[in-house]
Design a protein around this motif. Structure first.
Motif, PDB file in Angstrom:
ATOM      1  N   ILE A  94      -3.629  11.798  -0.103  1.00  0.00           N
ATOM      2  CA  ILE A  94      -3.206  10.646  -0.896  1.00  0.00           C
ATOM      3  C   ILE A  94      -4.331   9.627  -0.970  1.00  0.00           C
ATOM      4  CG2 ILE A  94      -0.788  10.990  -0.259  1.00  0.00           C
ATOM      5  CD1 ILE A  94      -1.051   8.626   1.636  1.00  0.00           C
ATOM      6  N   GLY A  95      -4.317   8.840  -2.020  1.00  0.00           N
ATOM      7  CA  GLY A  95      -5.317   7.801  -2.194  1.00  0.00           C
ATOM      8  C   GLY A  95      -4.667   6.453  -2.397  1.00  0.00           C
ATOM      9  N   ALA A  96      -5.427   5.392  -2.195  1.00  0.00           N
ATOM     10  CA  ALA A  96      -4.945   4.034  -2.418  1.00  0.00           C
ATOM     11  C   ALA A  96      -6.132   3.118  -2.677  1.00  0.00           C
ATOM     12  CB  ALA A  96      -4.133   3.530  -1.227  1.00  0.00           C
ATOM     13  N   ILE A  97      -5.921   2.116  -3.507  1.00  0.00           N
ATOM     14  CA  ILE A  97      -6.977   1.150  -3.777  1.00  0.00           C
ATOM     15  C   ILE A  97      -7.161   0.250  -2.557  1.00  0.00           C
ATOM     16  CG2 ILE A  97      -6.640   1.214  -6.277  1.00  0.00           C
ATOM     17  CD1 ILE A  97      -5.026  -1.349  -6.049  1.00  0.00           C
ATOM     18  N   PRO A  98      -8.333  -0.424  -2.443  1.00  0.00           N
ATOM     19  CA  PRO A  98      -8.647  -1.194  -1.230  1.00  0.00           C
ATOM     20  C   PRO A  98      -7.691  -2.332  -0.920  1.00  0.00           C
ATOM     21  CG  PRO A  98     -10.656  -0.727  -2.449  1.00  0.00           C
ATOM     22  CD  PRO A  98      -9.520  -0.292  -3.333  1.00  0.00           C
ATOM     23  N   THR A  99      -6.999  -2.881  -1.917  1.00  0.00           N
ATOM     24  CA  THR A  99      -6.063  -3.971  -1.639  1.00  0.00           C
ATOM     25  C   THR A  99      -4.662  -3.466  -1.293  1.00  0.00           C
ATOM     26  OG1 THR A  99      -5.595  -4.205  -4.014  1.00  0.00           O
ATOM     27  CG2 THR A  99      -7.295  -5.639  -3.064  1.00  0.00           C
ATOM     28  N   ARG A 128      -9.468   2.188  -8.519  1.00  0.00           N
ATOM     29  CA  ARG A 128      -8.461   2.869  -9.339  1.00  0.00           C
ATOM     30  C   ARG A 128      -9.050   3.939 -10.241  1.00  0.00           C
ATOM     31  NH1 ARG A 128      -4.805  -0.682 -13.332  1.00  0.00           N
ATOM     32  NH2 ARG A 128      -6.788  -0.821 -14.445  1.00  0.00           N
ATOM     33  N   ARG A 129     -10.191   3.656 -10.852  1.00  0.00           N
ATOM     34  CA  ARG A 129     -10.776   4.629 -11.782  1.00  0.00           C
ATOM     35  C   ARG A 129     -11.062   5.959 -11.089  1.00  0.00           C
ATOM     36  NH1 ARG A 129     -16.018   2.838 -15.032  1.00  0.00           N
ATOM     37  NH2 ARG A 129     -14.457   1.401 -15.864  1.00  0.00           N
ATOM     38  N   GLU A 130     -11.632   5.886  -9.889  1.00  0.00           N
ATOM     39  CA  GLU A 130     -11.956   7.106  -9.147  1.00  0.00           C
ATOM     40  C   GLU A 130     -10.692   7.835  -8.711  1.00  0.00           C
ATOM     41  OE1 GLU A 130     -14.402   8.500  -5.116  1.00  0.00           O
ATOM     42  OE2 GLU A 130     -14.659   6.473  -5.926  1.00  0.00           O
ATOM     43  N   LEU A 131      -9.688   7.087  -8.250  1.00  0.00           N
ATOM     44  CA  LEU A 131      -8.433   7.713  -7.818  1.00  0.00           C
ATOM     45  C   LEU A 131      -7.727   8.386  -8.990  1.00  0.00           C
ATOM     46  CD1 LEU A 131      -6.995   4.985  -5.408  1.00  0.00           C
ATOM     47  CD2 LEU A 131      -8.255   7.062  -4.808  1.00  0.00           C
ATOM     48  N   ARG A 132      -7.745   7.728 -10.134  1.00  0.00           N
ATOM     49  CA  ARG A 132      -7.098   8.312 -11.316  1.00  0.00           C
ATOM     50  C   ARG A 132      -7.718   9.649 -11.671  1.00  0.00           C
ATOM     51  NH1 ARG A 132      -7.729   4.890 -16.629  1.00  0.00           N
ATOM     52  NH2 ARG A 132      -9.880   5.635 -16.373  1.00  0.00           N
ATOM     53  N   GLU A 133      -9.046   9.725 -11.647  1.00  0.00           N
ATOM     54  CA  GLU A 133      -9.726  10.974 -11.962  1.00  0.00           C
ATOM     55  C   GLU A 133      -9.478  12.039 -10.898  1.00  0.00           C
ATOM     56  OE1 GLU A 133     -11.231  11.862 -14.824  1.00  0.00           O
ATOM     57  OE2 GLU A 133     -10.344   9.955 -15.451  1.00  0.00           O
ATOM     58  N   SER A 196     -15.133  -4.219  -9.946  1.00  0.00           N
ATOM     59  CA  SER A 196     -14.369  -2.975 -10.064  1.00  0.00           C
ATOM     60  C   SER A 196     -12.944  -3.113  -9.541  1.00  0.00           C
ATOM     61  CB  SER A 196     -15.081  -1.847  -9.303  1.00  0.00           C
ATOM     62  OG  SER A 196     -16.342  -1.582  -9.866  1.00  0.00           O
ATOM     63  N   SER A 197     -12.682  -4.196  -8.823  1.00  0.00           N
ATOM     64  CA  SER A 197     -11.354  -4.389  -8.238  1.00  0.00           C
ATOM     65  C   SER A 197     -10.345  -4.778  -9.307  1.00  0.00           C
ATOM     66  CB  SER A 197     -11.422  -5.476  -7.158  1.00  0.00           C
ATOM     67  OG  SER A 197     -10.124  -5.891  -6.770  1.00  0.00           O
ATOM     68  N   THR A 198      -9.193  -4.111  -9.297  1.00  0.00           N
ATOM     69  CA  THR A 198      -8.132  -4.478 -10.239  1.00  0.00           C
ATOM     70  C   THR A 198      -7.597  -5.866  -9.939  1.00  0.00           C
ATOM     71  OG1 THR A 198      -6.567  -3.274  -8.806  1.00  0.00           O
ATOM     72  CG2 THR A 198      -7.402  -2.114 -10.739  1.00  0.00           C
ATOM     73  N   LYS A 219     -18.711 -13.022  -3.733  1.00  0.00           N
ATOM     74  CA  LYS A 219     -18.069 -11.748  -4.024  1.00  0.00           C
ATOM     75  C   LYS A 219     -18.144 -10.879  -2.778  1.00  0.00           C
ATOM     76  CE  LYS A 219     -18.948 -11.560  -8.995  1.00  0.00           C
ATOM     77  NZ  LYS A 219     -19.540 -10.761 -10.116  1.00  0.00           N
ATOM     78  N   CYS A 220     -17.038 -10.242  -2.454  1.00  0.00           N
ATOM     79  CA  CYS A 220     -16.955  -9.426  -1.241  1.00  0.00           C
ATOM     80  C   CYS A 220     -16.553  -8.004  -1.593  1.00  0.00           C
ATOM     81  CB  CYS A 220     -15.933 -10.021  -0.268  1.00  0.00           C
ATOM     82  SG  CYS A 220     -16.285 -11.722   0.225  1.00  0.00           S
ATOM     83  N   ALA A 221     -16.895  -7.094  -0.705  1.00  0.00           N
ATOM     84  CA  ALA A 221     -16.509  -5.698  -0.901  1.00  0.00           C
ATOM     85  C   ALA A 221     -15.164  -5.388  -0.271  1.00  0.00           C
ATOM     86  CB  ALA A 221     -17.578  -4.775  -0.317  1.00  0.00           C
ATOM     87  N   GLN A 222     -14.747  -6.199   0.703  1.00  0.00           N
ATOM     88  CA  GLN A 222     -13.502  -5.945   1.431  1.00  0.00           C
ATOM     89  C   GLN A 222     -12.696  -7.231   1.558  1.00  0.00           C
ATOM     90  OE1 GLN A 222     -14.735  -4.320   5.185  1.00  0.00           O
ATOM     91  NE2 GLN A 222     -15.153  -2.297   4.350  1.00  0.00           N
ATOM     92  N   VAL A 223     -11.365  -7.068   1.639  1.00  0.00           N
ATOM     93  CA  VAL A 223     -10.492  -8.221   1.803  1.00  0.00           C
ATOM     94  C   VAL A 223     -10.767  -8.928   3.129  1.00  0.00           C
ATOM     95  CG1 VAL A 223      -8.083  -8.982   2.002  1.00  0.00           C
ATOM     96  CG2 VAL A 223      -8.692  -7.224   0.339  1.00  0.00           C
TER      97      VAL A 223
END
Length: 297
Positions: A94-99, A128-133, A196-198, A219-223
């Protein structure tokens, strides 16, 4: 024509390079090239233009690649269905976006270990784009993303709606203000995730609907990094409610925006034609139950 030849062709199409395709397929480059050449001879058509180190599908190649992808997809479905015995171990990816991933996946995996002991979970955190593909190509059984999303290849099932809340540092001058309107934020410095973050895209749309563009200071890469900067008083942030942590109260104050409160809709996406194993179906029910508990909290 052999299935392995089809896999080699898809590997080349996805990597754009014979050498990288061979590495991805765990085969030597000469062997891969030989098998693809053999297939081209059998078809009497070149499948790829060899442009230096690049491999670009020919017109015939593009048609063949799409058919090959469908064939291998059905072969994978058949194998999964045959192996889907409730008495044996089953693995779900399973996959999930970072947030979503850090706030949902640990609880899900823990529940799964107790309630579905025969099911093993592999996870992937990505945008999301990568997970969708990955879902569309059969690399993931399902993924948790944020809507809106349209893709004719996928089943998109909304399962949870949550508000977005304002986060400010306890020492920030706005910390004593109980409620904010969107316009109150027009002069504030925002701390956001990357483009890239939704979530970032949604915040920009929300601010735009109130006739201002957010002034982004960091701008940050992680929450987690974003929260640290908010706690230092370097700016404000808009976060999903799921991202709130009991430990945050020492450094961060969360406030709800007045007026139209921004929300986000979380959905689970699956391939429309991918065989859903018994383990995946049971896990999906567990997933829905977990989100209902978040809504009750």
């Amino acid at each position: 024509m052999e299935l392995q030849q089809l896999r080699y062709v898809l590997a080349i199409a996805e990597t754009g390079n014979f050498t990288r395709a061979a590495e991805a397929a765990f085969v030597s480059q000469p062997s891969l090239s030989q098998q693809v050449a053999k297939l081209e001879d059998e078809l009497n058509h070149k499948l790829f233009h060899r442009l230096g180190r690049r491999a670009v599908p020919t017109e015939a190649g593009a048609v063949f690649i799409e058919r090959a992808r469908r064939i291998l997809f059905e072969v994978d479905n058949a194998a999964r269905e045959i192996r889907d015995d409730p008495t044996v171990d089953r693995t779900i990816t399973i996959g999930a976006i970072p947030t979503i991933a850090p706030y949902v996946l640990p609880a899900l995996i823990q529940r799964c270990a107790k309630e579905l002991p025969n099911v093993r979970i592999n996870t992937k955190e990505a945008f999301r784009r990568e997970l969708r593909e990955d879902v569309a190509k059969g690399k993931l059984d399902l993924a948790l993303v944020v809507t809106p999303l349209e893709d004719p290849r996928l089943s998109i099932e909304p399962i949870f709606t949550e508000p977005l809340v304002l986060a400010v540092g306890r020492k920030h001058r706005l910390a004593s203000t109980r409620r904010f309107t969107a316009r109150d934020l027009a002069e504030q410095t925002f701390i956001m995730l990357g483009e890239s973050s939704t979530l970032t895209q949604q915040i920009q749309q929300f601010c735009g609907s109130h006739n201002f563009e957010p002034r982004i200071g960091h701008k940050c890469a992680q929450v987690a990094s974003l929260k640290q900067l908010v706690g230092f008083g370097l700016g404000v942030a808009i976060l999903p409610r799921l991202a709130q942590n009991p430990d945050d109260h020492e450094t961060i104050v969360y406030r709800q925006l007045s007026g139209t409160v921004p929300t986000r809709e979380i959905a689970v996406i699956r391939h429309l034609q991918r065989y859903q194993s018994q383990g995946a179906a049971a896990f999906l029910q567990l997933l829905q139950s977990t989100f209902r508990s978040f809504g009750d909290a």
